[in-house]
Design a protein around this motif. Structure first.
Motif, PDB file in Angstrom:
ATOM      1  N   PRO A 516       0.802  -1.235   0.000  1.00  0.00           N
ATOM      2  CA  PRO A 516       0.000   0.000   0.000  1.00  0.00           C
ATOM      3  C   PRO A 516       0.837   1.290   0.000  1.00  0.00           C
ATOM      4  CG  PRO A 516      -0.997  -1.605   1.446  1.00  0.00           C
ATOM      5  CD  PRO A 516       0.311  -2.186   1.018  1.00  0.00           C
ATOM      6  N   PRO A 517       1.928   1.402   0.795  1.00  0.00           N
ATOM      7  CA  PRO A 517       2.727   2.649   0.734  1.00  0.00           C
ATOM      8  C   PRO A 517       3.325   2.892  -0.650  1.00  0.00           C
ATOM      9  CG  PRO A 517       3.214   1.427   2.736  1.00  0.00           C
ATOM     10  CD  PRO A 517       2.424   0.513   1.875  1.00  0.00           C
ATOM     11  N   TYR A 518       3.773   1.799  -1.323  1.00  0.00           N
ATOM     12  CA  TYR A 518       4.336   1.956  -2.665  1.00  0.00           C
ATOM     13  C   TYR A 518       3.247   2.331  -3.671  1.00  0.00           C
ATOM     14  CZ  TYR A 518       8.509  -0.310  -0.768  1.00  0.00           C
ATOM     15  OH  TYR A 518       9.619  -0.615  -0.033  1.00  0.00           O
ATOM     16  N   ALA A 519       2.047   1.771  -3.493  1.00  0.00           N
ATOM     17  CA  ALA A 519       0.931   2.150  -4.365  1.00  0.00           C
ATOM     18  C   ALA A 519       0.622   3.632  -4.205  1.00  0.00           C
ATOM     19  CB  ALA A 519      -0.295   1.304  -4.045  1.00  0.00           C
ATOM     20  N   ALA A 520       0.758   4.142  -2.957  1.00  0.00           N
ATOM     21  CA  ALA A 520       0.513   5.567  -2.703  1.00  0.00           C
ATOM     22  C   ALA A 520       1.543   6.442  -3.421  1.00  0.00           C
ATOM     23  CB  ALA A 520       0.526   5.832  -1.200  1.00  0.00           C
ATOM     24  N   VAL A 521       2.816   6.027  -3.411  1.00  0.00           N
ATOM     25  CA  VAL A 521       3.867   6.798  -4.111  1.00  0.00           C
ATOM     26  C   VAL A 521       3.628   6.764  -5.619  1.00  0.00           C
ATOM     27  CG1 VAL A 521       6.338   6.902  -4.613  1.00  0.00           C
ATOM     28  CG2 VAL A 521       5.547   6.443  -2.273  1.00  0.00           C
ATOM     29  N   ARG A 522       3.225   5.571  -6.137  1.00  0.00           N
ATOM     30  CA  ARG A 522       2.925   5.488  -7.574  1.00  0.00           C
ATOM     31  C   ARG A 522       1.793   6.444  -7.937  1.00  0.00           C
ATOM     32  NH1 ARG A 522       2.233   6.470 -11.760  1.00  0.00           N
ATOM     33  NH2 ARG A 522       1.792   5.232 -13.621  1.00  0.00           N
ATOM     34  N   GLN A 523       0.817   6.578  -7.066  1.00  0.00           N
ATOM     35  CA  GLN A 523      -0.292   7.507  -7.312  1.00  0.00           C
ATOM     36  C   GLN A 523       0.201   8.950  -7.329  1.00  0.00           C
ATOM     37  OE1 GLN A 523      -3.888   6.612  -7.577  1.00  0.00           O
ATOM     38  NE2 GLN A 523      -3.707   8.640  -8.506  1.00  0.00           N
ATOM     39  N   CYS A 524       1.131   9.275  -6.441  1.00  0.00           N
ATOM     40  CA  CYS A 524       1.690  10.628  -6.401  1.00  0.00           C
ATOM     41  C   CYS A 524       2.396  10.979  -7.710  1.00  0.00           C
ATOM     42  CB  CYS A 524       2.677  10.773  -5.236  1.00  0.00           C
ATOM     43  SG  CYS A 524       1.912  10.663  -3.612  1.00  0.00           S
ATOM     44  N   ILE A 525       3.186  10.025  -8.232  1.00  0.00           N
ATOM     45  CA  ILE A 525       3.887  10.268  -9.503  1.00  0.00           C
ATOM     46  C   ILE A 525       2.885  10.506 -10.621  1.00  0.00           C
ATOM     47  CG2 ILE A 525       5.407   9.219 -11.229  1.00  0.00           C
ATOM     48  CD1 ILE A 525       6.787   7.728  -8.921  1.00  0.00           C
ATOM     49  N   GLN A 526       1.811   9.725 -10.627  1.00  0.00           N
ATOM     50  CA  GLN A 526       0.777   9.900 -11.647  1.00  0.00           C
ATOM     51  C   GLN A 526       0.105  11.263 -11.500  1.00  0.00           C
ATOM     52  OE1 GLN A 526      -1.876   6.536 -12.557  1.00  0.00           O
ATOM     53  NE2 GLN A 526      -3.601   7.921 -12.171  1.00  0.00           N
ATOM     54  N   ASP A 527      -0.217  11.642 -10.264  1.00  0.00           N
ATOM     55  CA  ASP A 527      -0.884  12.929 -10.035  1.00  0.00           C
ATOM     56  C   ASP A 527       0.014  14.106 -10.372  1.00  0.00           C
ATOM     57  OD1 ASP A 527      -3.033  11.468  -9.178  1.00  0.00           O
ATOM     58  OD2 ASP A 527      -2.724  11.828  -7.036  1.00  0.00           O
ATOM     59  N   ALA A 528       1.352  13.888 -10.320  1.00  0.00           N
ATOM     60  CA  ALA A 528       2.300  14.972 -10.638  1.00  0.00           C
ATOM     61  C   ALA A 528       2.556  15.096 -12.138  1.00  0.00           C
ATOM     62  CB  ALA A 528       3.612  14.742  -9.897  1.00  0.00           C
TER      63      ALA A 528
END
Length: 633
Positions: A516-528
């Protein structure tokens, strides 16, 4: 006070009432050899019969709990009566008039409390039955007729009618010599402004008998719209009526239950009537309460827990019925009998089914259909999306503790294997281990010996733990996991060397990162804006996209952490991309195989073809990744 019962009369009662006929009203007796009979002891829980009855000697003895004595001792203990009350009850059964040493013949008002309360209920039942023929009771007769019950059916089950006035029954029982206190204690009357009034008024009445056939209470059905009381009103708890210890219809069904080793549990009085009239004479019902442990004890003594015993529940198909089935499943292990559930088409209860389709349909309904454990587990898992890892994990989380409550290890293992199939998890041994782990935790009072735990002491979930990427509980990551190590390396590359993983990385889904923490970082990269063509302020944009300080701290950590490779190039980046994608493909293949397992050979042909086609495509893609590496992305 009444005097002591004449000794000769006590002896006459003992001789007149055979002990085996009395005991068999409460439990099933079988031949034990040597002229003796045996059964499951009613005074303690046991799995094999150690309770023996000697008809020739008029005695009983349990070799398990050491209880023993004659007919009088048995009735005193099982019905919690005094000596005098017991003799009076057995004398009434045998038609013997008792004499008392002091005071001559014993008038009714001097009898023991239980005897008096039982007699009041018997007279009340006769009164109610007579009232069913009155003009006022037309609404009650119509209610019965609309449900397929004629006068003969009403008489067979003792159905009656309580007049709508305030104190008709109260005055009638007073005239029979009962005191106001006795009427209040019995539950037949209740306190009014000017004294006792009838508890049941203007209702259809069902007498409720204990396993010995004595009337101990009533169930009353509302008939008129201006009646603001509950739909069904039962006798309150009294010295003779305990709702958790009575089963409606047990007096009529007990012999057939003992003979056939089968019991049918329905939900209401009219359902019992419908079943018996349709030939299902083992039907019984609870009286305004859930089917529980005390009810099970009653049935176990009649079924004698032999290997062929069966209990069939016919709960309604609505939400309440499903909830009742889950409660029953929790007590399922208390039976040695096999338990099943039968639900009529369109969710009809047995009474409705008999009215709509006749007696044969009711008889067909209660033929064992679905094992209770399978029905109960399906009710749990069907609430989740089993096509997703998160859905399967959540279904397993809710269902596994239910299976873990099964005390028999062999049964627990078997049901755990079937749970794996219901959820669609191909690794059945994982599910078996998971259930066993929870069982150990439950036995330990909430503390699992060995294995990871959560903050609340419960075993840590370890299958398909995919959560929403926002707001993870924290980076409690297992870096010994190859999947987690590879996902971490790929995220470090995406943050530190975005050009090396572009453009492939931006096509990776959030769910390809299992932590889950890595999925959250992947989401951040997408949102950026993604890694492809990353601008100069790329890292700042990714950090700004973080939903909270925890995820923001992890982005910073990954952005500065050393990458493990000696040479950081496209080959190394490609290897990480391939490993993450390949693991995601393999997970999806297991998901699809699980879907195939759930569909089975008789599933919808179009759905089956689509799933099989997806499995073929995924298998080909996985093989291509293994053979060609990053070129296959």
């Amino acid at each position: 006070m009444a005097g002591r019962i004449n000794d000769d009369d006590v002896k006459a009662v003992r001789d007149a009432v055979p002990i085996d006929s009395v005991v068999s009203e409460y439990l099933q007796l079988r031949n034990a050899g040597g002229g003796n009979l045996k059964g499951l002891c009613p005074f303690h829980d046991e799995k094999s019969p150690s309770f023996q009855v000697s008809p020739s000697k008029g005695l009983f003895h349990c070799f398990g709990c050491q209880e023993g004595g004659d007919t009088i001792a048995f009735v005193m203990k099982i019905d919690h009566l005094s000596f005098s009350e017991t003799v009076e009850r057995l004398a009434a059964k045998a038609g013997i008039t008792l004499r008392y040493e002091e005071g001559g013949y014993n008038p009714g008002h001097q009898r023991g409390e239980r005897i008096r309360l039982i007699e009041a209920h018997k007279i009340a039942a006769e009164y109610y039955a007579g009232q069913l023929a009155s003009p006022e009771a037309e609404i009650g007769r119509r209610f019965l007729a609309e449900r397929g019950f004629d006068q003969a059916a009403a008489e067979h089950f003792g159905v009656g009618y309580s007049p709508a006035g305030w104190d008709h029954l109260t005055r009638f029982l007073r005239g029979k010599g009962f005191s106001d206190r006795e009427l209040i204690v019995s539950g037949l009357s209740q306190e009014g402004r000017r004294g006792p009034i009838d508890r049941f008024r203007g209702r259809l009445m069902w007498p409720i008998r204990d396993v010995g056939g004595e009337i101990v209470g009533f169930g009353a059905r509302r008939l008129r719209e201006d009646d603001t009381g509950p739909k069904y009103l039962n006798t309150p708890e009294t010295p003779v009526y305990k709702k958790s210890q009575v089963l409606y219809g047990i007096d009529l069904a007990k012999k057939e239950i003992a003979k056939t080793s089968r019991a049918v549990v329905v939900e209401g009085y009219t359902d019992v009537m419908a079943c018996h009239l349709a030939g299902v004479t083992t039907a019984i019902a609870t009286c305004g309460t859930a089917f529980g442990g005390e009810h099970i004890k009653i049935l176990r003594r009649l079924l004698m827990d032999n290997g062929s015993a069966r209990v069939i529940f016919t709960f309604d198909g609505d939400a309440a019925g499903q909830k009742a089935a889950l409660r029953a499943f929790e007590d399922d292990q208390k039976f040695a009998a096999e338990t099943y559930i039968a639900i009529a088409p369109d969710g009809m209860d047995p009474c409705e089914l008999r009215l709509a389709k006749g007696d044969d349909a009711v008889a067909d309904l209660v033929e064992p259909r679905t094992p209770l454990f399978e029905f109960a587990l399906r009710q749990i898992v069907n609430r989740y999306d089993l096509d997703t890892p998160a859905g399967r994990a959540a279904a397993l989380d809710e269902a596994a503790p239910v299976v873990a409550k099964i005390k028999n290890v062999a049964s627990q293992h078997e049901v755990a294997v079937q749970l794996a199939g219901l959820v669609g998890i191909l690794d059945t041994q994982f599910v078996v281990r998971r259930v066993a782990q929870i069982a150990r935790w439950q036995r330990g009072g909430g503390k699992e010996q060995g294995g990871p735990q959560r903050g609340d002491g419960r075993p840590q979930r370890s299958y398909g733990e995919v959560q929403a990427p926002r707001g993870p509980a924290g980076p409690a990551l297992n870096l010994r996991s190859p999947a987690h190590r590879t996902e971490r390396e790929l995220l470090k590359l995406a943050l530190q060397y975005p050009a090396l993983v572009s453009p492939a990385f931006d096509a990776y889904g959030i769910d390809e990162f299992t932590a889950p923490p890595y999925a959250a970082v992947r989401q951040c990269i997408q949102d950026a804006g993604g890694a492809d063509g990353a601008p100069a302020d790329y890292l700042d944009a990714v950090r700004e996209a973080a939903p909270d300080d925890t995820v923001r701290a992890l982005v910073t950590e990954l952005a500065v952490e050393t990458i493990f490779a000696k040479t950081i190039d496209e080959v190394y980046a490609g290897a990480q991309l391939v490993q993450v994608r390949l693991r995601a493909v393999d997970r999806r293949i297991r998901d699809v195989q699980g879907s195939l397992a759930r569909l089975g050979a008789h599933g919808d042909p179009e759905r089956l073809a689509a799933v099989q086609n997806e499995l073929w495509v995924l298998t080909q893609y996985g093989q291509s990744l293994r053979n060609h590496g990053a070129a296959a992305l």
